[in-house]
Scaffold this motif. Structure first.
Motif, PDB file in Angstrom:
ATOM      1  N   PHE A  77       0.814  -1.221   0.000  1.00 28.36           N
ATOM      2  CA  PHE A  77       0.000   0.000   0.000  1.00 28.36           C
ATOM      3  C   PHE A  77       0.844   1.265   0.000  1.00 28.36           C
ATOM      4  N   GLU A  78       2.153   1.096  -0.108  1.00 26.37           N
ATOM      5  CA  GLU A  78       3.053   2.253  -0.104  1.00 26.37           C
ATOM      6  C   GLU A  78       2.829   3.111   1.141  1.00 26.37           C
ATOM      7  N   PHE A  79       2.695   2.449   2.283  1.00 29.85           N
ATOM      8  CA  PHE A  79       2.386   3.166   3.515  1.00 29.85           C
ATOM      9  C   PHE A  79       3.542   3.003   4.487  1.00 29.85           C
ATOM     10  N   SER A  80       4.054   4.111   5.015  1.00 31.20           N
ATOM     11  CA  SER A  80       5.087   3.979   6.041  1.00 31.20           C
ATOM     12  C   SER A  80       4.808   4.931   7.192  1.00 31.20           C
ATOM     13  N   LYS A  81       5.302   4.534   8.342  1.00 32.97           N
ATOM     14  CA  LYS A  81       5.083   5.335   9.537  1.00 32.97           C
ATOM     15  C   LYS A  81       6.166   4.987  10.551  1.00 32.97           C
ATOM     16  N   SER A  82       6.320   5.839  11.555  1.00 31.55           N
ATOM     17  CA  SER A  82       7.246   5.503  12.631  1.00 31.55           C
ATOM     18  C   SER A  82       6.545   5.739  13.960  1.00 31.55           C
ATOM     19  N   ASN A  83       7.136   5.208  15.021  1.00 31.06           N
ATOM     20  CA  ASN A  83       6.484   5.318  16.330  1.00 31.06           C
ATOM     21  C   ASN A  83       6.970   6.543  17.100  1.00 31.06           C
ATOM     22  N   VAL A  84       7.664   7.447  16.410  1.00 33.90           N
ATOM     23  CA  VAL A  84       8.157   8.663  17.067  1.00 33.90           C
ATOM     24  C   VAL A  84       7.357   9.849  16.551  1.00 33.90           C
ATOM     25  N   LEU A  85       6.949  10.705  17.448  1.00 38.43           N
ATOM     26  CA  LEU A  85       6.148  11.869  17.082  1.00 38.43           C
ATOM     27  C   LEU A  85       6.879  12.725  16.059  1.00 38.43           C
ATOM     28  N   GLU A  86       6.151  13.071  14.991  1.00 37.30           N
ATOM     29  CA  GLU A  86       6.753  13.940  13.977  1.00 37.30           C
ATOM     30  C   GLU A  86       6.539  15.387  14.407  1.00 37.30           C
ATOM     31  N   THR A  87       7.547  15.919  15.084  1.00 39.99           N
ATOM     32  CA  THR A  87       7.409  17.262  15.630  1.00 39.99           C
ATOM     33  C   THR A  87       8.677  18.062  15.367  1.00 39.99           C
ATOM     34  N   PRO A  88       8.534  19.352  15.122  1.00 42.37           N
ATOM     35  CA  PRO A  88       9.736  20.176  14.949  1.00 42.37           C
ATOM     36  C   PRO A  88      10.413  20.504  16.287  1.00 42.37           C
ATOM     37  N   ASP A  89       9.714  20.214  17.396  1.00 41.86           N
ATOM     38  CA  ASP A  89      10.237  20.515  18.727  1.00 41.86           C
ATOM     39  C   ASP A  89      11.284  19.464  19.108  1.00 41.86           C
ATOM     40  N   ASP A  90      12.559  19.805  18.966  1.00 41.80           N
ATOM     41  CA  ASP A  90      13.593  18.772  19.179  1.00 41.80           C
ATOM     42  C   ASP A  90      13.882  18.495  20.644  1.00 41.80           C
ATOM     43  N   SER A  91      13.252  19.219  21.542  1.00 42.01           N
ATOM     44  CA  SER A  91      13.456  18.907  22.962  1.00 42.01           C
ATOM     45  C   SER A  91      12.375  17.971  23.486  1.00 42.01           C
ATOM     46  N   TYR A  92      11.386  17.710  22.627  1.00 38.81           N
ATOM     47  CA  TYR A  92      10.263  16.856  23.062  1.00 38.81           C
ATOM     48  C   TYR A  92      10.748  15.512  23.572  1.00 38.81           C
ATOM     49  N   LEU A  93      11.646  14.877  22.779  1.00 39.08           N
ATOM     50  CA  LEU A  93      12.097  13.541  23.153  1.00 39.08           C
ATOM     51  C   LEU A  93      12.993  13.565  24.396  1.00 39.08           C
ATOM     52  N   LYS A  94      13.509  14.730  24.739  1.00 38.45           N
ATOM     53  CA  LYS A  94      14.358  14.810  25.935  1.00 38.45           C
ATOM     54  C   LYS A  94      13.521  14.886  27.200  1.00 38.45           C
ATOM     55  N   ARG A  95      12.282  15.377  27.040  1.00 36.68           N
ATOM     56  CA  ARG A  95      11.451  15.573  28.229  1.00 36.68           C
ATOM     57  C   ARG A  95      10.465  14.427  28.454  1.00 36.68           C
TER      58      ARG A  95
ATOM     59  N   GLU B 149      -1.331   9.780  26.929  1.00 40.26           N
ATOM     60  CA  GLU B 149      -0.795  11.130  26.726  1.00 40.26           C
ATOM     61  C   GLU B 149       0.329  11.178  25.698  1.00 40.26           C
ATOM     62  N   HIS B 150       1.222  10.213  25.780  1.00 33.02           N
ATOM     63  CA  HIS B 150       2.419  10.272  24.922  1.00 33.02           C
ATOM     64  C   HIS B 150       2.638   8.954  24.206  1.00 33.02           C
ATOM     65  N   LEU B 151       1.686   8.631  23.360  1.00 31.12           N
ATOM     66  CA  LEU B 151       1.780   7.364  22.619  1.00 31.12           C
ATOM     67  C   LEU B 151       2.961   7.378  21.662  1.00 31.12           C
ATOM     68  N   TYR B 152       3.304   8.573  21.181  1.00 34.01           N
ATOM     69  CA  TYR B 152       4.394   8.671  20.211  1.00 34.01           C
ATOM     70  C   TYR B 152       5.690   9.148  20.849  1.00 34.01           C
ATOM     71  N   CYS B 153       5.862   8.817  22.129  1.00 30.23           N
ATOM     72  CA  CYS B 153       7.132   9.071  22.795  1.00 30.23           C
ATOM     73  C   CYS B 153       7.668   7.727  23.266  1.00 30.23           C
ATOM     74  N   PRO B 154       8.430   7.016  22.437  1.00 37.10           N
ATOM     75  CA  PRO B 154       8.827   5.644  22.778  1.00 37.10           C
ATOM     76  C   PRO B 154      10.025   5.584  23.705  1.00 37.10           C
ATOM     77  N   ILE B 155       9.939   6.291  24.823  1.00 34.71           N
ATOM     78  CA  ILE B 155      11.030   6.262  25.806  1.00 34.71           C
ATOM     79  C   ILE B 155      10.500   5.632  27.086  1.00 34.71           C
ATOM     80  N   PHE B 156      11.118   4.522  27.472  1.00 38.08           N
ATOM     81  CA  PHE B 156      10.599   3.728  28.583  1.00 38.08           C
ATOM     82  C   PHE B 156      11.641   3.657  29.688  1.00 38.08           C
ATOM     83  N   ARG B 157      11.153   3.659  30.932  1.00 35.16           N
ATOM     84  CA  ARG B 157      12.041   3.411  32.066  1.00 35.16           C
ATOM     85  C   ARG B 157      12.135   1.903  32.225  1.00 35.16           C
ATOM     86  N   LEU B 158      13.330   1.379  32.425  1.00 35.87           N
ATOM     87  CA  LEU B 158      13.492  -0.077  32.499  1.00 35.87           C
ATOM     88  C   LEU B 158      12.651  -0.677  33.619  1.00 35.87           C
TER      89      LEU B 158
END
Ligand SMILES: *[C@@H]1O[C@H](CO)[C@@H](O)[C@H](O)[C@H]1NC(C)=O
Length: 456
Positions: free
Chosen positions: A195-213, A220-229
């Motif tokens: 189907f020529e369909f692609s996606k990723s599990n990381v939020l597509e955002t211009p805010d580059d500090s998002y993944l740090k916080r 709330e943050h389904l597209y923030c794939p950062i987990f505490r062990l």
């Protein structure tokens, strides 16, 4: 010539089946119920639940990249303070889909090649006298080569090996207990090639500090794939500190179940976590460990530090399927539904014609039995014995049909050359030409032809 003419005229006829309506409540209700059930199955199950109108794609193409963050300080009696960063505790360090995190370890520093006593834990290394230690033989499942000496103080053979051999016990508390607060970042790209369909599990955002916080949250943050062990392990129903002592194996499953008829934002990853080495409570097989060594050089030569590491192995598995409307599976689904309806008609026929008290009545009405031989015999008899009667017959027809045409006059218009013999079962009309062709070739006596129009 005449035969061909009839054949070509016959081609212009439209033939249609004859419907027999049986006024029978039971069968009628049964058939309607069956139709309802099939309709319910097609609409409810095939179309709504299984989405039978969609073309499916299950060959998901996927890529996973992982990264760990966090540091831990350990303080062991033998080597003192040691700082563990991601480069040290993640094995292998290149961000793979399957990786291992050190949570506990046994360190044997300063091993040099030399001669020392084998560990008492190795059964093949134990001895009572020198005879038990054959020179040049390797200790089975041990650490070195026997030298032929039995050392009385330890009760084991002397070996040529990296000395001293590992002798410490596994710490009962995990040395890297702070690993509970390490974070893991799982980057996952998927593609459905059909189907020529692609996606990723990381939020597509211009805010580059998002993944740090951010940290993962299902709502709330389904597209923030950062987990505490610690969270990962607790979601599998285990305690991190308990698991960290002996190690273990955790599966992280990411599922993409996408309905591409809906919006892009409705195609979301779903995470689930399981402990894969479960059901092995405190047995010798539970846990996960292995050894590795770090080598150093000084003026006296090479020496090494041996590590036996215990830890948690993470396996990231990706599953996915996508569906999108396509006319071909839709037609197939509808077609199979219609075929099912036909099966119901067949079953009702069987019940009506063979399994009821009144079946013989319905059979007589539905079936018309024909036999070419009998038909011909009757035809001959008619010619010899009942000639008179046969001659009368068309006249009777003529009166009954209120027709002024003589049968012979309509012969040229005949569409179907049927011998007039009204007594027995008649040749089926829908196969008229073929049968009449056979008969007319043999018939030598006077033949009587009628048309449908003359008869009706
Ligand atoms: C993890 O971090 C929390 C909050 O920063 C802290 O309270 C906790 O003691 C830490 N856990 C470990 C095992 O160090």
């Amino acid at each position: 010539m005449a035969g061909w003419g009839v054949f070509f005229l016959g081609l212009l006829n439209y033939k249609t089946g004859k419907i027999v309506i049986a006024e029978n409540r039971k069968i009628g209700i049964l058939f309607r119920l069956y139709q309802l059930a099939v309709l319910g199955y097609i609409i409810g199950w095939v179309f709504v639940v299984r989405k039978g109108y969609q073309e499916r794609e299950e060959a998901i193409q996927t890529s996973v990249i992982t990264k760990l963050k966090g540091v831990a300080l350990t303080n062991s009696s033998e080597t003192g303070l040691h700082l563990w960063s991601a480069e040290d505790y993640v094995i292998p360090p290149n961000g793979e889909q399957v990786f291992f995190i050190v949570t506990n370890f046994i360190e044997t520093p300063n091993q040099r090649l030399g001669f020392c006593a084998e560990s008492f834990k190795v059964p093949n290394g134990r001895c009572q006298s020198d005879d038990d230690c054959v020179e040049g033989e390797a200790v089975i499942a041990g650490h070195g080569i026997k030298t032929g000496l039995c050392i009385n103080s330890t009760g084991t053979c002397q070996i040529h090996a990296w000395c001293p051999v590992e002798h410490s016990k596994r710490p009962t508390e995990p040395l890297l207990s702070e690993a509970e607060n390490f974070t893991i970042y799982i980057k996952n790209f998927i593609r459905f090639p059909k189907f020529e369909f692609s996606k990723s599990n990381v939020l597509e955002t211009p805010d580059d500090s998002y993944l740090k916080r951010c940290s993962y949250d299902k709502e709330e943050h389904l597209y923030c794939p950062i987990f505490r062990l610690g969270d990962l392990v607790s979601w599998t129903g285990n305690d991190f500190q308990e698991m960290a002592v002996q190690g273990g194996s955790v599966g992280i499953l990411i599922e993409w179940d996408c309905d591409l008829d809906k919006a892009y934002s409705r195609c979301n990853p779903e995470y689930s976590f399981t402990r894969l080495d479960r059901g092995l409570n405190n047995s010798v097989t539970s846990g996960y460990n292995f050894r590795y060594a770090r080598y150093f050089k000084d003026e006296n030569g090479t020496f090494r530090t041996l590590y036996k590491v215990y830890g948690i192995r993470f396996d990231i598995m990706i599953n996915g399927q996508a569906g999108k409307f396509n006319i071909v599976p839709t037609i197939i689904a509808i077609g199979s539904g219609i075929a099912l309806l036909g099966a119901g008609a067949f079953a009702c026929d069987v019940i009506l014609l063979y399994m009821m008290n009144t079946s013989s009545f319905y059979r007589d009405k539905k079936f018309e039995i024909i036999n070419l031989k009998k038909e011909q015999n009757k035809h001959k008899e008619g010619k010899t014995g009942h000639r008179e009667r046969r001659h009368k017959k068309p006249a009777a027809d003529k009166e009954a049909g209120n027709s002024t045409n003589k049968p012979e006059e309509t012969e040229a218009l005949a569409e179907s050359q049927l011998p007039v013999d009204q007594r027995g079962p008649t040749v089926p009309r829908n196969a008229g030409q073929r049968y009449s062709g056979n008969l007319s070739n043999q018939g030598t006596g006077p033949r009587h032809h009628i048309t449908f129009s003359a008869q009706n």
